[in-house]
Write a protein that holds these residues in place. Structure first.
Motif, mmCIF file in Angstrom:
data_model
loop_
_atom_site.group_PDB
_atom_site.id
_atom_site.type_symbol
_atom_site.label_atom_id
_atom_site.label_comp_id
_atom_site.label_asym_id
_atom_site.label_seq_id
_atom_site.Cartn_x
_atom_site.Cartn_y
_atom_site.Cartn_z
ATOM 1 N N CYS A 43 -53.565 95.403 -13.014
ATOM 2 C CA CYS A 43 -52.370 95.763 -12.244
ATOM 3 C C CYS A 43 -52.362 95.018 -10.912
ATOM 4 O O CYS A 43 -51.331 94.519 -10.471
ATOM 5 N N GLU A 44 -53.519 94.953 -10.298
ATOM 6 C CA GLU A 44 -53.647 94.245 -9.029
ATOM 7 C C GLU A 44 -53.340 92.762 -9.214
ATOM 8 O O GLU A 44 -52.639 92.160 -8.389
ATOM 9 N N ALA A 45 -53.834 92.169 -10.312
ATOM 10 C CA ALA A 45 -53.553 90.768 -10.599
ATOM 11 C C ALA A 45 -52.061 90.567 -10.834
ATOM 12 O O ALA A 45 -51.457 89.604 -10.333
ATOM 13 N N THR A 47 -49.717 92.500 -9.718
ATOM 14 C CA THR A 47 -49.068 92.726 -8.425
ATOM 15 C C THR A 47 -49.166 91.477 -7.566
ATOM 16 O O THR A 47 -48.196 91.078 -6.918
ATOM 17 N N GLU A 48 -50.350 90.854 -7.568
ATOM 18 C CA GLU A 48 -50.521 89.619 -6.801
ATOM 19 C C GLU A 48 -49.615 88.522 -7.340
ATOM 20 O O GLU A 48 -49.005 87.775 -6.561
ATOM 21 N N MET A 49 -49.489 88.427 -8.683
ATOM 22 C CA MET A 49 -48.622 87.416 -9.273
ATOM 23 C C MET A 49 -47.164 87.690 -8.904
ATOM 24 O O MET A 49 -46.420 86.785 -8.509
ATOM 25 N N LYS A 50 -46.799 88.984 -9.003
ATOM 26 C CA LYS A 50 -45.418 89.345 -8.647
ATOM 27 C C LYS A 50 -45.181 89.110 -7.156
ATOM 28 O O LYS A 50 -44.119 88.625 -6.755
ATOM 29 N N LEU A 51 -46.170 89.453 -6.348
ATOM 30 C CA LEU A 51 -46.067 89.234 -4.906
ATOM 31 C C LEU A 51 -45.932 87.748 -4.614
ATOM 32 O O LEU A 51 -45.106 87.350 -3.778
ATOM 33 N N LYS A 52 -46.704 86.913 -5.320
ATOM 34 C CA LYS A 52 -46.604 85.463 -5.145
ATOM 35 C C LYS A 52 -45.225 84.992 -5.586
ATOM 36 O O LYS A 52 -44.589 84.177 -4.907
ATOM 37 N N ASP A 53 -44.731 85.506 -6.732
ATOM 38 C CA ASP A 53 -43.386 85.133 -7.202
ATOM 39 C C ASP A 53 -42.323 85.529 -6.182
ATOM 40 O O ASP A 53 -41.423 84.746 -5.867
ATOM 41 N N VAL A 54 -42.468 86.766 -5.677
ATOM 42 C CA VAL A 54 -41.494 87.250 -4.682
ATOM 43 C C VAL A 54 -41.590 86.411 -3.415
ATOM 44 O O VAL A 54 -40.575 86.023 -2.829
ATOM 45 N N THR A 55 -42.833 86.091 -3.004
ATOM 46 C CA THR A 55 -43.027 85.274 -1.801
ATOM 47 C C THR A 55 -42.420 83.887 -2.010
ATOM 48 O O THR A 55 -41.720 83.371 -1.126
ATOM 49 N N ASP A 56 -42.690 83.290 -3.184
ATOM 50 C CA ASP A 56 -42.110 81.974 -3.480
ATOM 51 C C ASP A 56 -40.589 82.049 -3.486
ATOM 52 O O ASP A 56 -39.900 81.169 -2.939
ATOM 53 N N SER A 57 -40.056 83.096 -4.105
ATOM 54 C CA SER A 57 -38.607 83.271 -4.155
ATOM 55 C C SER A 57 -38.044 83.435 -2.739
ATOM 56 O O SER A 57 -37.017 82.834 -2.399
ATOM 57 N N LEU A 58 -38.739 84.243 -1.931
ATOM 58 C CA LEU A 58 -38.286 84.428 -0.546
ATOM 59 C C LEU A 58 -38.381 83.127 0.239
ATOM 60 O O LEU A 58 -37.474 82.813 1.043
ATOM 61 N N ASP A 59 -39.438 82.363 0.019
ATOM 62 C CA ASP A 59 -39.570 81.062 0.692
ATOM 63 C C ASP A 59 -38.421 80.148 0.291
ATOM 64 O O ASP A 59 -37.811 79.482 1.138
ATOM 65 N N HIS A 60 -38.114 80.131 -1.017
ATOM 66 C CA HIS A 60 -37.016 79.294 -1.514
ATOM 67 C C HIS A 60 -35.683 79.745 -0.907
ATOM 68 O O HIS A 60 -34.882 78.922 -0.449
#
Length: 167
Positions: A43-45, A47-60
């Motif tokens: 779940c943590e992994a 969450t980290e992947m989703k967090l990275k996706d969300v962060t990448d999306s937010l950066d974009h």
């Protein structure tokens, strides 16, 4: 002593069974904890992947927003320049309109002067024409009078001519 030994063995067996049950319970708890930890890590992994996706999306999206903001700034500057150019053009149009009004007033004044002068010339021409008509009529009368005088003179002098020829 046999009974006491038997009681001790029985007690040890009970303790051993309890201990085995306790160990089995603890093993189940440990397995449950390991399953939980595995799920937690998974779940943590995720969450980290989703967090990275969300962060990448937010950066974009942030990059797009910054680009849009820069375009908006450029459009705003262009709009301001356009407004300034329109304002200058409006001032020029106002100046041209003012000049057209001034020229129109001058034209009307000149037209009025020309019309007044034309009217004066018509009046002068009418007066001169009337004077000529009057002069022509009096000249005609004078001519008729002169013709009558010449005719009278000829009549009066016709006998004189005969006398001159006779002489």
């Amino acid at each position: 002593d046999y009974k006491s030994l038997e009681a001790t063995i029985h007690e040890i067996r009970e303790w051993s069974q309890r201990s085995m049950m306790f160990d089995r319970d603890k093993m189940e708890e440990l397995n449950a904890l390991r399953d939980f930890q595995s799920k937690h890590l998974s779940c943590e992994a995720m969450t980290e992947m989703k967090l990275k996706d969300v962060t990448d999306s937010l950066d974009h999206k942030t990059k797009k927003l910054e680009d849009t903001y820069m375009k908006l700034i450029l459009l705003t500057k262009a709009h301001q320049k356009t407004l300034m150019a329109l304002d200058q053009q409006q001032r020029r149009n106002d100046d041209v309109q003012t000049e057209l009004q001034r020229l129109s007033q001058c034209w009307k004044a000149k037209e009025e002067q020309h019309e007044q002068r034309l009217q004066e010339m018509r009046t002068t021409l009418a007066t001169a024409t009337q004077e000529r008509i009057t002069h022509s009529a009096s000249t005609s009368e004078a001519l008729k009078s002169l013709e009558a005088q010449v005719a009278n003179f000829i009549v009066e002098n016709s006998g004189l001519q005969d006398k001159v020829q006779a002489l």
